[in-house]
Design a protein around this motif. Sequence first.
Motif, PDB file in Angstrom:
ATOM      1  N   THR A  40       0.829  -1.214   0.000  1.00  0.00           N
ATOM      2  CA  THR A  40       0.000   0.000   0.000  1.00  0.00           C
ATOM      3  C   THR A  40       0.855   1.252   0.000  1.00  0.00           C
ATOM      4  OG1 THR A  40      -1.793  -1.146   1.145  1.00  0.00           O
ATOM      5  CG2 THR A  40      -1.782   1.261   1.278  1.00  0.00           C
ATOM      6  N   ILE A  41       1.875   1.278   0.857  1.00  0.00           N
ATOM      7  CA  ILE A  41       2.737   2.459   0.971  1.00  0.00           C
ATOM      8  C   ILE A  41       3.495   2.703  -0.326  1.00  0.00           C
ATOM      9  CG2 ILE A  41       4.805   3.354   2.117  1.00  0.00           C
ATOM     10  CD1 ILE A  41       3.716   1.910   4.696  1.00  0.00           C
ATOM     11  N   VAL A  42       4.083   1.666  -0.879  1.00  0.00           N
ATOM     12  CA  VAL A  42       4.928   1.824  -2.069  1.00  0.00           C
ATOM     13  C   VAL A  42       4.100   2.130  -3.315  1.00  0.00           C
ATOM     14  CG1 VAL A  42       6.524   0.612  -3.594  1.00  0.00           C
ATOM     15  CG2 VAL A  42       6.819   0.473  -1.142  1.00  0.00           C
ATOM     16  N   THR A  43       2.983   1.433  -3.503  1.00  0.00           N
ATOM     17  CA  THR A  43       2.191   1.674  -4.714  1.00  0.00           C
ATOM     18  C   THR A  43       1.491   3.027  -4.686  1.00  0.00           C
ATOM     19  OG1 THR A  43       0.326   0.429  -3.804  1.00  0.00           O
ATOM     20  CG2 THR A  43       1.824  -0.764  -5.240  1.00  0.00           C
ATOM     21  N   ARG A  44       1.174   3.523  -3.505  1.00  0.00           N
ATOM     22  CA  ARG A  44       0.534   4.841  -3.399  1.00  0.00           C
ATOM     23  C   ARG A  44       1.417   5.936  -4.011  1.00  0.00           C
ATOM     24  NH1 ARG A  44      -0.494   5.827   2.332  1.00  0.00           N
ATOM     25  NH2 ARG A  44      -2.214   4.402   1.969  1.00  0.00           N
ATOM     26  N   HIS A  45       2.716   5.789  -3.873  1.00  0.00           N
ATOM     27  CA  HIS A  45       3.637   6.835  -4.336  1.00  0.00           C
ATOM     28  C   HIS A  45       4.335   6.484  -5.642  1.00  0.00           C
ATOM     29  CE1 HIS A  45       3.105   9.144  -0.668  1.00  0.00           C
ATOM     30  NE2 HIS A  45       3.254   8.031   0.021  1.00  0.00           N
ATOM     31  N   GLY A  46       4.255   5.243  -6.096  1.00  0.00           N
ATOM     32  CA  GLY A  46       4.877   4.855  -7.360  1.00  0.00           C
ATOM     33  C   GLY A  46       6.388   5.036  -7.382  1.00  0.00           C
ATOM     34  N   TYR A  47       7.069   4.644  -6.304  1.00  0.00           N
ATOM     35  CA  TYR A  47       8.523   4.809  -6.226  1.00  0.00           C
ATOM     36  C   TYR A  47       9.241   3.896  -7.217  1.00  0.00           C
ATOM     37  CZ  TYR A  47       7.612   7.108  -1.752  1.00  0.00           C
ATOM     38  OH  TYR A  47       7.157   7.935  -0.767  1.00  0.00           O
ATOM     39  N   PRO A  48      10.371   4.349  -7.764  1.00  0.00           N
ATOM     40  CA  PRO A  48      11.207   3.454  -8.577  1.00  0.00           C
ATOM     41  C   PRO A  48      11.707   2.297  -7.695  1.00  0.00           C
ATOM     42  CG  PRO A  48      12.014   5.731  -8.646  1.00  0.00           C
ATOM     43  CD  PRO A  48      10.914   5.696  -7.654  1.00  0.00           C
ATOM     44  N   GLU A  49      12.040   1.175  -8.303  1.00  0.00           N
ATOM     45  CA  GLU A  49      12.399  -0.039  -7.565  1.00  0.00           C
ATOM     46  C   GLU A  49      13.465   0.176  -6.494  1.00  0.00           C
ATOM     47  OE1 GLU A  49      14.295  -3.385  -6.116  1.00  0.00           O
ATOM     48  OE2 GLU A  49      15.313  -2.129  -7.589  1.00  0.00           O
ATOM     49  N   PRO A  50      14.594   0.856  -6.774  1.00  0.00           N
ATOM     50  CA  PRO A  50      15.595   0.979  -5.710  1.00  0.00           C
ATOM     51  C   PRO A  50      15.085   1.799  -4.513  1.00  0.00           C
ATOM     52  CG  PRO A  50      16.428   1.925  -7.779  1.00  0.00           C
ATOM     53  CD  PRO A  50      15.053   1.415  -8.039  1.00  0.00           C
ATOM     54  N   VAL A  51      14.255   2.798  -4.765  1.00  0.00           N
ATOM     55  CA  VAL A  51      13.701   3.612  -3.685  1.00  0.00           C
ATOM     56  C   VAL A  51      12.679   2.795  -2.900  1.00  0.00           C
ATOM     57  CG1 VAL A  51      12.396   5.708  -3.112  1.00  0.00           C
ATOM     58  CG2 VAL A  51      14.133   5.758  -4.929  1.00  0.00           C
ATOM     59  N   ALA A  52      11.852   2.024  -3.599  1.00  0.00           N
ATOM     60  CA  ALA A  52      10.873   1.158  -2.935  1.00  0.00           C
ATOM     61  C   ALA A  52      11.581   0.136  -2.046  1.00  0.00           C
ATOM     62  CB  ALA A  52      10.001   0.455  -3.972  1.00  0.00           C
ATOM     63  N   ALA A  53      12.679  -0.430  -2.534  1.00  0.00           N
ATOM     64  CA  ALA A  53      13.434  -1.408  -1.747  1.00  0.00           C
ATOM     65  C   ALA A  53      14.029  -0.757  -0.502  1.00  0.00           C
ATOM     66  CB  ALA A  53      14.532  -2.036  -2.604  1.00  0.00           C
ATOM     67  N   LEU A  54      14.565   0.452  -0.636  1.00  0.00           N
ATOM     68  CA  LEU A  54      15.125   1.171   0.513  1.00  0.00           C
ATOM     69  C   LEU A  54      14.027   1.512   1.521  1.00  0.00           C
ATOM     70  CD1 LEU A  54      17.654   2.463   1.821  1.00  0.00           C
ATOM     71  CD2 LEU A  54      17.063   4.562   0.578  1.00  0.00           C
ATOM     72  N   LEU A  55      12.888   1.956   1.036  1.00  0.00           N
ATOM     73  CA  LEU A  55      11.772   2.259   1.931  1.00  0.00           C
ATOM     74  C   LEU A  55      11.276   0.986   2.617  1.00  0.00           C
ATOM     75  CD1 LEU A  55       9.827   4.284   3.158  1.00  0.00           C
ATOM     76  CD2 LEU A  55       8.395   4.056   1.113  1.00  0.00           C
ATOM     77  N   GLY A  56      11.232  -0.122   1.893  1.00  0.00           N
ATOM     78  CA  GLY A  56      10.854  -1.395   2.499  1.00  0.00           C
ATOM     79  C   GLY A  56      11.817  -1.797   3.603  1.00  0.00           C
ATOM     80  N   GLU A  57      13.106  -1.585   3.361  1.00  0.00           N
ATOM     81  CA  GLU A  57      14.117  -1.868   4.386  1.00  0.00           C
ATOM     82  C   GLU A  57      13.883  -0.979   5.614  1.00  0.00           C
ATOM     83  OE1 GLU A  57      18.991  -1.926   4.891  1.00  0.00           O
ATOM     84  OE2 GLU A  57      18.132  -1.537   2.915  1.00  0.00           O
ATOM     85  N   ALA A  58      13.588   0.296   5.392  1.00  0.00           N
ATOM     86  CA  ALA A  58      13.336   1.225   6.498  1.00  0.00           C
ATOM     87  C   ALA A  58      12.099   0.804   7.292  1.00  0.00           C
ATOM     88  CB  ALA A  58      13.165   2.646   5.968  1.00  0.00           C
ATOM     89  N   LEU A  59      11.043   0.393   6.601  1.00  0.00           N
ATOM     90  CA  LEU A  59       9.828  -0.051   7.277  1.00  0.00           C
ATOM     91  C   LEU A  59      10.089  -1.309   8.106  1.00  0.00           C
ATOM     92  CD1 LEU A  59       7.321   0.556   4.361  1.00  0.00           C
ATOM     93  CD2 LEU A  59       7.270   1.728   6.586  1.00  0.00           C
ATOM     94  N   ALA A  60      10.855  -2.243   7.567  1.00  0.00           N
ATOM     95  CA  ALA A  60      11.173  -3.467   8.298  1.00  0.00           C
ATOM     96  C   ALA A  60      12.031  -3.168   9.526  1.00  0.00           C
ATOM     97  CB  ALA A  60      11.872  -4.463   7.377  1.00  0.00           C
ATOM     98  N   VAL A  61      13.025  -2.311   9.371  1.00  0.00           N
ATOM     99  CA  VAL A  61      13.877  -1.933  10.509  1.00  0.00           C
ATOM    100  C   VAL A  61      13.046  -1.225  11.574  1.00  0.00           C
ATOM    101  CG1 VAL A  61      15.757  -0.400  11.222  1.00  0.00           C
ATOM    102  CG2 VAL A  61      16.042  -1.866   9.227  1.00  0.00           C
ATOM    103  N   ALA A  62      12.181  -0.299  11.158  1.00  0.00           N
ATOM    104  CA  ALA A  62      11.338   0.429  12.116  1.00  0.00           C
ATOM    105  C   ALA A  62      10.409  -0.532  12.848  1.00  0.00           C
ATOM    106  CB  ALA A  62      10.530   1.516  11.399  1.00  0.00           C
ATOM    107  N   ALA A  63       9.828  -1.498  12.131  1.00  0.00           N
ATOM    108  CA  ALA A  63       8.938  -2.473  12.765  1.00  0.00           C
ATOM    109  C   ALA A  63       9.693  -3.333  13.772  1.00  0.00           C
ATOM    110  CB  ALA A  63       8.268  -3.349  11.705  1.00  0.00           C
ATOM    111  N   ALA A  64      10.896  -3.751  13.416  1.00  0.00           N
ATOM    112  CA  ALA A  64      11.698  -4.573  14.329  1.00  0.00           C
ATOM    113  C   ALA A  64      12.070  -3.795  15.587  1.00  0.00           C
ATOM    114  CB  ALA A  64      12.958  -5.074  13.617  1.00  0.00           C
ATOM    115  N   LEU A  65      12.503  -2.555  15.420  1.00  0.00           N
ATOM    116  CA  LEU A  65      12.896  -1.755  16.585  1.00  0.00           C
ATOM    117  C   LEU A  65      11.697  -1.382  17.443  1.00  0.00           C
ATOM    118  CD1 LEU A  65      15.609   0.509  14.934  1.00  0.00           C
ATOM    119  CD2 LEU A  65      15.972  -1.417  16.494  1.00  0.00           C
ATOM    120  N   ALA A  66      10.600  -0.992  16.811  1.00  0.00           N
ATOM    121  CA  ALA A  66       9.389  -0.632  17.573  1.00  0.00           C
ATOM    122  C   ALA A  66       8.856  -1.842  18.327  1.00  0.00           C
ATOM    123  CB  ALA A  66       8.316  -0.073  16.641  1.00  0.00           C
ATOM    124  N   GLY A  67       8.968  -3.025  17.732  1.00  0.00           N
ATOM    125  CA  GLY A  67       8.493  -4.243  18.378  1.00  0.00           C
ATOM    126  C   GLY A  67       9.295  -4.615  19.610  1.00  0.00           C
TER     127      GLY A  67
END
Length: 168
Positions: A40-67
């Motif tokens: 949902t987050i990535v498709t809403r903004h239509g990021y190019p693949e490398p940016v989407a991958a970096l944002l996905g990494e950031a979301l995963a890191v944030a979820a792990a730390l917040a958890g």
Amino acid sequence: MSAGLAANDPGIADDQTLPFFLRNATVRGRLVRLGPSFDTIVTRHGYPEPVAALLGEALAVAAALAGALKFEGVFTLQAKGDGAVRMLVADVTHAGHMRGYAQVDDDKLPKGPVAGAERVSALLGKGYLAFTVDQGADMDRYQGIVELQPGGLDESVRHYFRQSEQID
């Protein structure tokens, strides 16, 4: 993510954080599996693949730390740099809701593929990574800041824990 986790395995839900502890190795961690939230987050903004991958990494890191924290409010991971991605933000609430955003200068994007270990340097360049826990007006806000490290965002997080928390 582990290659052993099949995307179509009905026993493994998307959008979850699973804590683990390896007793013999005294290692604690979090396994994060993102699905619909990330999509949902990535498709809403239509990021190019490398940016989407970096944002996905950031979301995963944030979820792990917040958890790993006990808090009521919002945990924010924010990166600012002088590269094509000038700002990257991943928010996770105590209830598990996620938001993410990347501010991109398309003219600075690398022309070819960007490998995982090169994402931070190639996309963010030089800058910093900030972790913020905001528990509302009645509580002090906590913020930790560390310089971006070459490699993935995980290297910058490890650097923060080595420098600030004195742990690997």
